[in-house]
Design a protein around this motif. Structure first.
Motif, PDB file in Angstrom:
ATOM      1  N   TYR A 227       0.824  -1.217   0.000  1.00 48.96           N
ATOM      2  CA  TYR A 227       0.000   0.000   0.000  1.00 48.96           C
ATOM      3  C   TYR A 227       0.856   1.265   0.000  1.00 48.96           C
ATOM      4  O   TYR A 227       0.611   2.180  -0.799  1.00 48.96           O
ATOM      5  N   ASN A 228       1.828   1.344   0.893  1.00 49.60           N
ATOM      6  CA  ASN A 228       2.624   2.568   0.998  1.00 49.60           C
ATOM      7  C   ASN A 228       3.408   2.861  -0.274  1.00 49.60           C
ATOM      8  O   ASN A 228       3.616   4.027  -0.626  1.00 49.60           O
ATOM      9  N   HIS A 229       3.841   1.818  -0.948  1.00 47.04           N
ATOM     10  CA  HIS A 229       4.550   2.006  -2.213  1.00 47.04           C
ATOM     11  C   HIS A 229       3.564   2.366  -3.327  1.00 47.04           C
ATOM     12  O   HIS A 229       3.850   3.210  -4.181  1.00 47.04           O
ATOM     13  N   GLU A 230       2.397   1.745  -3.293  1.00 48.09           N
ATOM     14  CA  GLU A 230       1.418   1.937  -4.363  1.00 48.09           C
ATOM     15  C   GLU A 230       0.764   3.310  -4.358  1.00 48.09           C
ATOM     16  O   GLU A 230       0.344   3.790  -5.411  1.00 48.09           O
TER      17      GLU A 230
ATOM     18  N   PHE B 125      -3.684   1.440 -24.360  1.00 45.11           N
ATOM     19  CA  PHE B 125      -4.855   2.088 -23.764  1.00 45.11           C
ATOM     20  C   PHE B 125      -4.908   3.560 -24.150  1.00 45.11           C
ATOM     21  O   PHE B 125      -3.885   4.171 -24.437  1.00 45.11           O
ATOM     22  N   ASP B 126      -6.115   4.108 -24.118  1.00 40.63           N
ATOM     23  CA  ASP B 126      -6.259   5.530 -24.391  1.00 40.63           C
ATOM     24  C   ASP B 126      -5.668   6.362 -23.258  1.00 40.63           C
ATOM     25  O   ASP B 126      -5.142   7.446 -23.490  1.00 40.63           O
ATOM     26  N   LYS B 127      -5.778   5.848 -22.035  1.00 41.42           N
ATOM     27  CA  LYS B 127      -5.102   6.484 -20.909  1.00 41.42           C
ATOM     28  C   LYS B 127      -4.909   5.464 -19.795  1.00 41.42           C
ATOM     29  O   LYS B 127      -5.746   4.593 -19.587  1.00 41.42           O
ATOM     30  N   THR B 128      -3.790   5.594 -19.086  1.00 45.59           N
ATOM     31  CA  THR B 128      -3.497   4.713 -17.962  1.00 45.59           C
ATOM     32  C   THR B 128      -3.489   5.508 -16.664  1.00 45.59           C
ATOM     33  O   THR B 128      -3.037   6.654 -16.629  1.00 45.59           O
ATOM     34  N   TYR B 129      -3.999   4.885 -15.604  1.00 45.39           N
ATOM     35  CA  TYR B 129      -4.021   5.498 -14.277  1.00 45.39           C
ATOM     36  C   TYR B 129      -3.349   4.551 -13.286  1.00 45.39           C
ATOM     37  O   TYR B 129      -3.794   3.415 -13.101  1.00 45.39           O
ATOM     38  N   TYR B 130      -2.250   5.026 -12.685  1.00 47.77           N
ATOM     39  CA  TYR B 130      -1.495   4.225 -11.734  1.00 47.77           C
ATOM     40  C   TYR B 130      -1.606   4.858 -10.350  1.00 47.77           C
ATOM     41  O   TYR B 130      -1.420   6.067 -10.193  1.00 47.77           O
ATOM     42  N   SER B 131      -1.875   4.034  -9.356  1.00 45.91           N
ATOM     43  CA  SER B 131      -2.119   4.537  -8.001  1.00 45.91           C
ATOM     44  C   SER B 131      -0.959   5.368  -7.469  1.00 45.91           C
ATOM     45  O   SER B 131      -1.173   6.377  -6.790  1.00 45.91           O
ATOM     46  N   HIS B 132       0.273   4.961  -7.772  1.00 42.91           N
ATOM     47  CA  HIS B 132       1.415   5.704  -7.218  1.00 42.91           C
ATOM     48  C   HIS B 132       1.547   7.093  -7.837  1.00 42.91           C
ATOM     49  O   HIS B 132       2.161   7.973  -7.242  1.00 42.91           O
ATOM     50  N   GLN B 133       0.950   7.276  -9.013  1.00 42.10           N
ATOM     51  CA  GLN B 133       0.997   8.589  -9.654  1.00 42.10           C
ATOM     52  C   GLN B 133      -0.151   9.480  -9.215  1.00 42.10           C
ATOM     53  O   GLN B 133       0.047  10.672  -8.946  1.00 42.10           O
ATOM     54  N   ILE B 134      -1.350   8.920  -9.121  1.00 40.15           N
ATOM     55  CA  ILE B 134      -2.505   9.730  -8.717  1.00 40.15           C
ATOM     56  C   ILE B 134      -2.665   9.762  -7.201  1.00 40.15           C
ATOM     57  O   ILE B 134      -3.488  10.512  -6.672  1.00 40.15           O
ATOM     58  N   GLN B 135      -1.871   8.921  -6.509  1.00 43.43           N
ATOM     59  CA  GLN B 135      -1.859   8.850  -5.037  1.00 43.43           C
ATOM     60  C   GLN B 135      -3.232   8.520  -4.458  1.00 43.43           C
ATOM     61  O   GLN B 135      -3.625   8.997  -3.405  1.00 43.43           O
ATOM     62  N   LEU B 136      -3.944   7.689  -5.197  1.00 42.17           N
ATOM     63  CA  LEU B 136      -5.227   7.136  -4.778  1.00 42.17           C
ATOM     64  C   LEU B 136      -5.257   5.675  -5.196  1.00 42.17           C
ATOM     65  O   LEU B 136      -4.713   5.324  -6.247  1.00 42.17           O
ATOM     66  N   ALA B 137      -5.895   4.833  -4.377  1.00 41.21           N
ATOM     67  CA  ALA B 137      -5.897   3.410  -4.675  1.00 41.21           C
ATOM     68  C   ALA B 137      -7.301   2.820  -4.578  1.00 41.21           C
ATOM     69  O   ALA B 137      -8.132   3.280  -3.779  1.00 41.21           O
ATOM     70  N   LYS B 138      -7.580   1.833  -5.398  1.00 43.47           N
ATOM     71  CA  LYS B 138      -8.801   1.039  -5.268  1.00 43.47           C
ATOM     72  C   LYS B 138      -8.764   0.307  -3.931  1.00 43.47           C
ATOM     73  O   LYS B 138      -7.689  -0.060  -3.483  1.00 43.47           O
ATOM     74  N   PRO B 139      -9.903   0.109  -3.270  1.00 43.42           N
ATOM     75  CA  PRO B 139     -11.284   0.359  -3.729  1.00 43.42           C
ATOM     76  C   PRO B 139     -11.873   1.700  -3.292  1.00 43.42           C
ATOM     77  O   PRO B 139     -13.087   1.846  -3.245  1.00 43.42           O
ATOM     78  N   SER B 140     -11.041   2.679  -2.972  1.00 38.45           N
ATOM     79  CA  SER B 140     -11.542   3.985  -2.537  1.00 38.45           C
ATOM     80  C   SER B 140     -12.410   4.631  -3.616  1.00 38.45           C
ATOM     81  O   SER B 140     -12.037   4.670  -4.795  1.00 38.45           O
ATOM     82  N   ALA B 141     -13.559   5.148  -3.203  1.00 34.54           N
ATOM     83  CA  ALA B 141     -14.441   5.835  -4.151  1.00 34.54           C
ATOM     84  C   ALA B 141     -13.724   7.019  -4.791  1.00 34.54           C
ATOM     85  O   ALA B 141     -13.950   7.333  -5.968  1.00 34.54           O
ATOM     86  N   ASP B 142     -12.861   7.678  -4.024  1.00 38.28           N
ATOM     87  CA  ASP B 142     -12.109   8.818  -4.554  1.00 38.28           C
ATOM     88  C   ASP B 142     -11.260   8.426  -5.754  1.00 38.28           C
ATOM     89  O   ASP B 142     -11.059   9.226  -6.674  1.00 38.28           O
ATOM     90  N   CYS B 143     -10.757   7.201  -5.738  1.00 36.89           N
ATOM     91  CA  CYS B 143      -9.923   6.718  -6.839  1.00 36.89           C
ATOM     92  C   CYS B 143     -10.736   6.627  -8.130  1.00 36.89           C
ATOM     93  O   CYS B 143     -10.317   7.128  -9.179  1.00 36.89           O
ATOM     94  N   TYR B 144     -11.905   6.025  -8.042  1.00 39.13           N
ATOM     95  CA  TYR B 144     -12.759   5.893  -9.225  1.00 39.13           C
ATOM     96  C   TYR B 144     -13.283   7.254  -9.683  1.00 39.13           C
ATOM     97  O   TYR B 144     -13.353   7.519 -10.889  1.00 39.13           O
TER      98      TYR B 144
ATOM     99  N   LEU C 104      -6.605   1.012 -14.887  1.00 42.16           N
ATOM    100  CA  LEU C 104      -6.530   1.528 -13.523  1.00 42.16           C
ATOM    101  C   LEU C 104      -5.900   0.454 -12.649  1.00 42.16           C
ATOM    102  O   LEU C 104      -6.486  -0.600 -12.421  1.00 42.16           O
ATOM    103  N   SER C 105      -4.703   0.734 -12.155  1.00 42.85           N
ATOM    104  CA  SER C 105      -3.957  -0.282 -11.425  1.00 42.85           C
ATOM    105  C   SER C 105      -3.394   0.249 -10.117  1.00 42.85           C
ATOM    106  O   SER C 105      -2.836   1.351 -10.077  1.00 42.85           O
ATOM    107  N   ASN C 106      -3.555  -0.542  -9.040  1.00 47.20           N
ATOM    108  CA  ASN C 106      -2.814  -0.307  -7.803  1.00 47.20           C
ATOM    109  C   ASN C 106      -1.413  -0.857  -8.022  1.00 47.20           C
ATOM    110  O   ASN C 106      -1.223  -2.081  -8.039  1.00 47.20           O
ATOM    111  N   THR C 107      -0.456   0.033  -8.200  1.00 47.57           N
ATOM    112  CA  THR C 107       0.873  -0.428  -8.597  1.00 47.57           C
ATOM    113  C   THR C 107       1.932   0.584  -8.176  1.00 47.57           C
ATOM    114  O   THR C 107       1.658   1.532  -7.451  1.00 47.57           O
TER     115      THR C 107
END
Length: 206
Positions: free
Chosen positions: A51-54, A139-158, A111-114
């Protein structure tokens, strides 16, 4: 069969596009440190290593320092990265082909927790096995948790993905192998498919 109102496909990475095995990480760290696997698993959980890395709480350098502290070792960056990446296997050719076909009809998102170390390795696998430079090419766009600093399953992430991509939840189908992640997406109205072994994404789009 996919509903006709679906315009966007949102994919998880590990366990959906990429074959993985989380257990390999504990096994690899155990071999390097000579500490038993139950101890390694306990340390991974207590230190929230994934989690802390992701979510970008740790840089790659801080992550590696934490691993050495955890294992009481002086492993090199390369040794740590190889062990960390041991959970990443392959992306079958038929999944690559399917994504390319789907992109003709749908807008594709990932959308990946990574973390950065894993994404670098996944892109290396793509280059080695498929002569594809990176996931961004599929993909048309990629979303990585470590970049957006949000992770699934948080509603904020989606919500972040929906807002950034400018897409509607009712027109978006999310595919993930985690029941928790699926539930999180459902709660904000995203259409979902829970992919469970031995099914693959090919079974969804037959």
């Amino acid at each position: 069969m996919i509903s006709s109102h679906i315009k966007n496909l949102l994919f998880d990475l590990g366990g959906v596009i990429l074959n993985i095995d989380f257990q390999q990480v504990a096994l690899s760290f155990s071999k390097l440190s000579e500490k038993d696997i139950p101890f390694i698993r306990q340390q991974i959980e207590e230190r929230r290593l994934f989690y802390n890395h992701e979510v970008g709480k740790w840089t790659d350098a801080e992550f590696r320092i934490t691993v050495n502290h955890m294992l009481e070792t002086s492993l090199t960056d390369e040794q740590i990265d190889q062990a960390w990446n041991s959970m990443l296997f392959d992306i079958p050719q038929e999944r690559i082909k399917l994504l390319k076909e789907l992109r003709k009809t749908y807008t594709l998102y990932l959308l990946s927790n990574t973390n950065a170390i894993h994404i670098q390795e996944v892109n290396r696998i793509l280059q080695r096995d498929h002569q594809i430079y990176s996931l961004e090419d599929l993909f048309d766009k990629t979303y990585y948790s470590h970049q957006i600093q949000l992770a699934k399953p948080s509603a904020d992430c989606y919500q972040y993905v929906l807002k950034d991509a400018g897409i509607l939840p009712k027109e978006t189908l999310f595919i993930d192998d985690s029941a928790l992640n699926i539930q999180g997406a459902k709660q904000i109205g995203i259409q979902t498919v829970h992919l469970q072994t031995p099914a693959t994404i090919l079974d969804i789009f037959r």
